[in-house]
Design a protein around this motif. Structure first.
Motif, mmCIF file in Angstrom:
data_model
loop_
_atom_site.group_PDB
_atom_site.id
_atom_site.type_symbol
_atom_site.label_atom_id
_atom_site.label_comp_id
_atom_site.label_asym_id
_atom_site.label_seq_id
_atom_site.Cartn_x
_atom_site.Cartn_y
_atom_site.Cartn_z
ATOM 1 N N ASP A 195 -51.084 -10.299 65.097
ATOM 2 C CA ASP A 195 -52.089 -10.756 64.130
ATOM 3 C C ASP A 195 -53.294 -11.295 64.883
ATOM 4 O O ASP A 195 -53.352 -11.272 66.106
ATOM 5 C CB ASP A 195 -51.498 -11.779 63.157
ATOM 6 C CG ASP A 195 -51.129 -13.093 63.816
ATOM 7 O OD1 ASP A 195 -51.306 -13.228 65.052
ATOM 8 O OD2 ASP A 195 -50.645 -13.989 63.108
ATOM 9 N N HIS A 196 -54.287 -11.806 64.144
ATOM 10 C CA HIS A 196 -55.529 -12.249 64.777
ATOM 11 C C HIS A 196 -55.336 -13.476 65.653
ATOM 12 O O HIS A 196 -56.166 -13.779 66.500
ATOM 13 C CB HIS A 196 -56.604 -12.508 63.707
ATOM 14 C CG HIS A 196 -56.201 -13.504 62.691
ATOM 15 N ND1 HIS A 196 -55.433 -13.172 61.598
ATOM 16 C CD2 HIS A 196 -56.438 -14.823 62.591
ATOM 17 C CE1 HIS A 196 -55.226 -14.266 60.868
ATOM 18 N NE2 HIS A 196 -55.829 -15.274 61.452
ATOM 19 N N ASP A 197 -54.220 -14.202 65.495
ATOM 20 C CA ASP A 197 -53.946 -15.365 66.339
ATOM 21 C C ASP A 197 -53.049 -15.020 67.525
ATOM 22 O O ASP A 197 -52.713 -15.899 68.319
ATOM 23 C CB ASP A 197 -53.271 -16.470 65.514
ATOM 24 C CG ASP A 197 -54.235 -17.104 64.521
ATOM 25 O OD1 ASP A 197 -55.440 -17.193 64.846
ATOM 26 O OD2 ASP A 197 -53.790 -17.476 63.416
ATOM 27 N N ARG B 163 -54.152 -5.321 67.929
ATOM 28 C CA ARG B 163 -54.353 -6.570 67.202
ATOM 29 C C ARG B 163 -55.090 -6.262 65.913
ATOM 30 O O ARG B 163 -56.014 -5.467 65.874
ATOM 31 C CB ARG B 163 -55.196 -7.521 68.059
ATOM 32 C CG ARG B 163 -55.469 -8.863 67.412
ATOM 33 C CD ARG B 163 -56.201 -9.811 68.352
ATOM 34 N NE ARG B 163 -57.363 -9.215 68.989
ATOM 35 C CZ ARG B 163 -58.607 -9.235 68.466
ATOM 36 N NH1 ARG B 163 -58.833 -9.808 67.304
ATOM 37 N NH2 ARG B 163 -59.598 -8.682 69.119
ATOM 38 N N ILE B 164 -54.637 -6.885 64.829
ATOM 39 C CA ILE B 164 -55.259 -6.692 63.520
ATOM 40 C C ILE B 164 -56.607 -7.414 63.516
ATOM 41 O O ILE B 164 -56.707 -8.559 63.926
ATOM 42 C CB ILE B 164 -54.351 -7.194 62.388
ATOM 43 C CG1 ILE B 164 -53.109 -6.317 62.315
ATOM 44 C CG2 ILE B 164 -55.070 -7.209 61.071
ATOM 45 C CD1 ILE B 164 -52.116 -6.707 61.261
ATOM 46 N N VAL B 165 -57.621 -6.734 62.995
ATOM 47 C CA VAL B 165 -58.963 -7.296 62.903
ATOM 48 C C VAL B 165 -59.088 -7.973 61.557
ATOM 49 O O VAL B 165 -58.652 -7.474 60.536
ATOM 50 C CB VAL B 165 -60.021 -6.165 63.028
ATOM 51 C CG1 VAL B 165 -61.419 -6.740 62.935
ATOM 52 C CG2 VAL B 165 -59.838 -5.411 64.313
ATOM 53 N N ARG B 166 -59.698 -9.152 61.551
ATOM 54 C CA ARG B 166 -59.903 -9.885 60.279
ATOM 55 C C ARG B 166 -60.889 -9.186 59.415
ATOM 56 O O ARG B 166 -61.858 -8.666 59.725
ATOM 57 C CB ARG B 166 -60.415 -11.293 60.551
ATOM 58 C CG ARG B 166 -59.349 -12.213 60.983
ATOM 59 C CD ARG B 166 -59.910 -13.609 60.985
ATOM 60 N NE ARG B 166 -58.846 -14.505 61.445
ATOM 61 C CZ ARG B 166 -58.938 -15.776 61.391
ATOM 62 N NH1 ARG B 166 -60.017 -16.352 60.946
ATOM 63 N NH2 ARG B 166 -57.969 -16.516 61.810
ATOM 64 N N HIS C 293 -54.267 -2.050 57.527
ATOM 65 C CA HIS C 293 -55.116 -2.977 58.277
ATOM 66 C C HIS C 293 -55.776 -2.221 59.420
ATOM 67 O O HIS C 293 -55.179 -1.336 60.025
ATOM 68 C CB HIS C 293 -54.285 -4.133 58.848
ATOM 69 C CG HIS C 293 -53.527 -4.910 57.818
ATOM 70 N ND1 HIS C 293 -54.107 -5.878 57.032
ATOM 71 C CD2 HIS C 293 -52.231 -4.844 57.432
ATOM 72 C CE1 HIS C 293 -53.208 -6.383 56.226
ATOM 73 N NE2 HIS C 293 -52.040 -5.766 56.444
ATOM 74 N N ASP C 294 -57.014 -2.616 59.739
ATOM 75 C CA ASP C 294 -57.722 -2.065 60.896
ATOM 76 C C ASP C 294 -57.259 -2.804 62.140
ATOM 77 O O ASP C 294 -56.974 -4.005 62.103
ATOM 78 C CB ASP C 294 -59.230 -2.232 60.735
ATOM 79 C CG ASP C 294 -59.795 -1.397 59.595
ATOM 80 O OD1 ASP C 294 -59.234 -0.304 59.344
ATOM 81 O OD2 ASP C 294 -60.778 -1.819 58.962
ATOM 82 N N THR C 295 -57.185 -2.078 63.266
ATOM 83 C CA THR C 295 -56.714 -2.680 64.514
ATOM 84 C C THR C 295 -57.647 -2.330 65.659
ATOM 85 O O THR C 295 -58.430 -1.388 65.584
ATOM 86 C CB THR C 295 -55.302 -2.177 64.868
ATOM 87 O OG1 THR C 295 -55.340 -0.774 65.066
ATOM 88 C CG2 THR C 295 -54.295 -2.517 63.793
#
Length: 124
Positions: free
Chosen positions: A85-87, A121-124, A111-113
């Motif tokens: 995730d983003h963290d 990593r997933i982009v917010r 989700h975009d990565t």
């Protein structure tokens, strides 16, 4: 200057005209005609069936001294790419949906990565 006799002139003028009036020969007269070979009688069907059976047996049986055909190797399944995730926390239940996309199998959301370390990593 000599004068060409009128009769000779008339004969020369009519020769090409006569050649044009002659009908063309039929096409079969100028080249040979080829006919298809005669068909086999129906009584020969049993002989043909025997020939087909011998051919089928020869094709099914491998030739002596030959190796059997190689079977294609199964393609290995690609290892799942770890998704964070983003963290930076690892997320489970994500499946690669394409380049730069993952799908959460629990919710069905995409989700975009972006590439990140050993995974994405997933982009917010």
């Amino acid at each position: 200057m000599k004068r060409i006799p009128l009769l000779l002139l008339a004969m020369l003028a009519t020769t090409p005209a006569m050649a044009q009036l002659k009908p063309a020969p039929p096409p079969t007269q100028t080249r040979p005609v080829s006919l298809p070979p005669p068909s086999k009688p129906a009584s020969d069907a049993s002989g043909q069936a025997a020939d087909n059976e011998r051919l089928r047996e020869r094709l099914e049986r491998p030739a002596p001294g030959s190796r059997p055909a190689a079977k294609p190797a199964a393609k290995p399944q690609p290892a799942p790419v770890p998704v964070y995730d983003h963290d930076g926390r690892r997320l489970n239940g994500m499946r690669q949906a394409g380049p730069g996309r993952v799908m959460d199998t629990r919710t069905g959301r995409y989700h975009d990565t972006v590439p990140s370390g050993d995974g994405v990593r997933i982009v917010r």
